[in-house]
Design an enzyme around this catalytic site. Structure first.
Site, short mmCIF file in Angstrom:
data_model
loop_
_atom_site.label_atom_id
_atom_site.label_comp_id
_atom_site.label_asym_id
_atom_site.label_seq_id
_atom_site.Cartn_x
_atom_site.Cartn_y
_atom_site.Cartn_z
N TYR A 124 42.59 33.70 49.45
CA TYR A 124 42.53 35.14 49.73
C TYR A 124 43.40 35.43 50.95
O TYR A 124 43.32 34.72 51.95
CB TYR A 124 41.10 35.59 50.04
CG TYR A 124 40.10 35.34 48.95
CD1 TYR A 124 39.65 36.36 48.12
CD2 TYR A 124 39.56 34.06 48.76
CE1 TYR A 124 38.71 36.12 47.12
CE2 TYR A 124 38.62 33.81 47.76
CZ TYR A 124 38.20 34.85 46.95
OH TYR A 124 37.27 34.61 45.98
N HIS B 229 40.25 40.20 45.60
CA HIS B 229 40.30 38.96 44.83
C HIS B 229 41.32 37.99 45.41
O HIS B 229 42.25 38.38 46.12
CB HIS B 229 40.64 39.27 43.37
CG HIS B 229 39.66 40.20 42.71
ND1 HIS B 229 38.39 39.80 42.35
CD2 HIS B 229 39.77 41.50 42.35
CE1 HIS B 229 37.76 40.82 41.80
NE2 HIS B 229 38.57 41.87 41.79
N LYS C 163 46.93 35.16 39.19
CA LYS C 163 47.19 34.46 40.44
C LYS C 163 48.51 33.68 40.32
O LYS C 163 48.95 33.36 39.21
CB LYS C 163 46.06 33.49 40.77
CG LYS C 163 44.68 34.14 40.81
CD LYS C 163 43.61 33.16 41.20
CE LYS C 163 42.22 33.66 40.83
NZ LYS C 163 41.90 34.97 41.38
#
Length: 334
Positions: free
Chosen positions: A275, A281, A312
């Protein structure tokens, strides 16, 4: 149809073949001749634009198959050509021009290495190829051919995590070591650990720290272990149950020093989800490994697909003696 002859690892055309270079960026001209690589020659022969002696397509393919990994390189060459790009042999396997550009009217944009799904990725070698491409102001791609001859393209780059916004830990704390974990008291009036996402709530009165969290805090002089256990003593205890502890600890410290918040990514099959503090998120998955580590391309493929599915980036942290090199793999569509 333009006639040519086998010469060395490729095919040479006469003066009438120079139009192929001028119109489509095929081959490399030299005087009144045009030299084609094996991939270029087979591609043009398959389309009936050249003929090589009395060789049929199958016979010509058989001749070129003596070159290492020729078939998968040809499949990539054909795919890139059919996508509208000009492609030539390059410093790795190929160099690819932007659409609408070709030798003489533009510069190559990608440097490309061709692999199979079973090949091992040597991270130190890939890092050097990425840097080489970057120094030439080009992007580095991997073209991976699977066992069903389908091709997946990955952009690979050196990509250090951006500095985050996590607040530093300032409180001095004491705790007890139990196996690999450390348990510290939870202060209901102090939200510092909650804000920095350090540790996991053990119960209402206690917080449990993982080994990498505890080692980070010990190194910073923030944590003191009851019984006088030192950093080295705790490290040796934790290392007995975690052979990856060394590189994980170095990577965790680096991410924390960049004001990011690393948490375990076990459920994703990696070491850390990260993070920045700017979003709710996590934005990165990070897997830490020694500098000279290698990994099957199939494993990297699964990692990248999973990371993309949860929005991601996938970074591999290669731990060296004096620094960490983060290598990002991203699947792309050309």
């Amino acid at each position: 149809m333009i006639k040519g002859e086998l010469k060395g690892d490729g095919v040479v055309l006469g003066e009438d073949g120079l139009s192929l270079y001028e119109q489509g960026g095929y081959g490399r001209p030299g005087g009144d001749k045009l030299a084609l690589s094996a991939e270029e020659a087979l591609y043009l022969a398959a389309r009936g634009r050249i003929c090589v002696g009395c060789y049929s397509f199958e016979q010509l393919l058989g001749q070129f198959m003596e070159k290492s990994y020729f078939l998968r390189k040809f499949l990539v060459y054909r795919d890139i050509r059919e996508r509208g790009f000009v492609i030539q042999a390059g410093p790795q396997d190929f160099r690819v021009f932007k659409r609408g550009q070709k030798p003489g009217t533009g510069s190559s944009y990608y440097l490309m290495r061709v692999l199979s799904e079973r090949d091992l990725i040597e991270f130190s070698k890939v890092a050097e190829e990425v840097k080489s491409a970057h120094n030439m102001r080009k992007q580095f791609l991997l073209a991976v051919v699977d066992d069903e001859e389908e091709i997946t393209y990955y952009e690979v780059k050196i990509s250090s995590p951006m500095e985050g916004t996590a607040k530093p830990i300032c409180s001095h704390i004491t705790g007890n070591a139990y196996e690999n974990a450390v348990i510290i008291p939870a202060n209901p009036e102090d939200s510092e650990f909650e804000e920095t996402m350090l540790g996991t709530k053990f119960d209402q009165e206690r917080i449990m720290l993982s080994s990498v969290e505890a080692l980070y805090l010990l190194k910073k002089g923030i944590l003191e272990l009851n019984g006088g256990m030192t950093y080295d003593e705790y490290y040796r205890r934790a290392e007995e149950n975690d052979h990856e502890l060394s590189q994980k600890t170095i990577t965790y410290t680096n991410l924390r020093d960049l004001k990011n918040i690393p948490r375990t990514a076990y459920k994703f099959g990696h070491h850390f989800r990260v993070y920045s503090g700017k979003k709710q998120h996590s934005e990165l998955l990070v897997h830490s490994l020694p500098e000279n580590e290698s990994m099957p391309m199939s494993v990297i493929s699964r990692s990248v697909r999973l990371a993309h599915s949860v929005r991601k980036k996938m970074l591999f942290a290669c731990v060296k003696k004096d620094n960490i090199e983060y290598i990002e793999f991203a699947r792309i569509k050309l």
